[in-house]
Design an enzyme around this catalytic site. Structure first.
Site: not given
Length: 295
Positions: A4-5, A8, A27, A95-96, A135, A144, A268
């Site tokens: 999974g790319g 996360i 991925e 993924g979730r 979620d 969050a 600056h």
């Protein structure tokens, strides 16, 4: 080995690489961070490879085997060839989704789909007295700061008051080195929706604060409306990107134009000077040169 790319997967690849672990990243999409700006994705991929992380895109995992205490991950690469990588540990970051099976008593049932609970714009579920945020909500950004803002808006809705937060301007943040952040629209969205835009970009290699901390990688990109000059989006790949992206969110929310945004003096040396430089680039103005170093 990380499967999974997305955000996360890329974050943990960076973490373990910093711990001097050998890391491979697989991925399924044609690029890492598929939901981010394509240029950001491309440059982060090149950076990860430069750090020694093996990246395999357009790759699909077919099997994971336990081989005498080690794991072997079998996958097809972008050419359809079968490959395998042995590893000590494997992280699945594909993924979730919401877990709400035992959230309610047996006699209570809120309307849902496989991604989570369905809610209306006020975060009411199908049972009017029950609200849901974060979620557990279907189609939600699993962040969050998004859940926190939704909670405030939901309580205001319960009290028949107007929402406080503009949830369309939730920033996406990736805690790699350098950091990534995005808010508003990107070039691909503008093209798909036929929105006439101007692109301004500043290379942070010329930013004095980036030189001071020793990380001059990255850039800041600004998307603005071609006719009105209104700031519509921004993508950042640089030190403190996640700290600076809220400035662009405020510009978009207030419908600030490039000319109005450039009335602000950026101190600056700071990373935020890059914001002013990117805005000026959008107008085609000359880039300010940092003051000469004292002898």
């Amino acid at each position: 080995m990380i499967v999974g790319g997305g955000i996360i997967g890329v974050e943990f690849a960076s973490i373990f690489n910093a711990f001097d672990c050998e890391v491979s990243l697989v991925e399924a999409s044609d690029r890492l961070l598929p939901n981010f700006d394509k240029e950001v994705s491309k440059k982060m991929t090149l950076l990860l490879k430069k750090k020694g992380i093996a990246v395999h895109t357009k790759a699909s995992v077919t099997e994971i085997q336990d081989q005498k205490g080690k794991l072997a991950c079998f996958f097809k690469n972008n050419n359809g060839q079968e490959m395998s990588i042995a590893c000590d540990n494997l992280l699945v970051a594909t993924g979730r989704k919401a877990s709400f099976t035992h959230l309610f008593a047996e006699h209570i049932s809120c309307e849902a789909n496989p991604q989570g609970l369905k809610v209306n714009p006020s975060f009411q579920t199908s049972i009017p007295s029950i609200y849901a945020i974060g979620d557990v909500v279907s189609g939600n950004m699993q962040l969050a700061h998004v859940a926190s803002a939704q909670g405030v808006n939901a309580v205001l809705a319960m009290n028949k008051k107007e929402p406080e937060y503009d949830l369309s301007l939730a920033s996406s943040c990736v805690y790699t080195s350098p950091e990534l952040a995005s808010v508003g629209i990107d070039e691909a969205f503008a093209k798909a929706e036929e929105i006439p835009v101007k692109i301004g970009k500043y290379n942070m290699a010329g930013n004095a604060k980036s030189m001071i901390v020793g990380n001059e990688l990255g850039f800041i990109k600004v998307i603005s409306h071609e006719q009105t000059g209104e700031v519509l989006g921004a993508q950042l790949m640089c030190e403190r990107a996640t700290d600076m992206v809220a400035q662009f969110a405020e510009m978009i929310h207030q419908k600030v134009t490039l000319q109005e945004a450039l009335q602000v003096i950026y101190p600056h040396p700071t990373f935020s000077e890059g914001i002013g430089e990117a805005l000026e680039s959008s107008l085609g103005q000359a880039i300010h040169v940092a003051p000469a170093r004292r002898k």
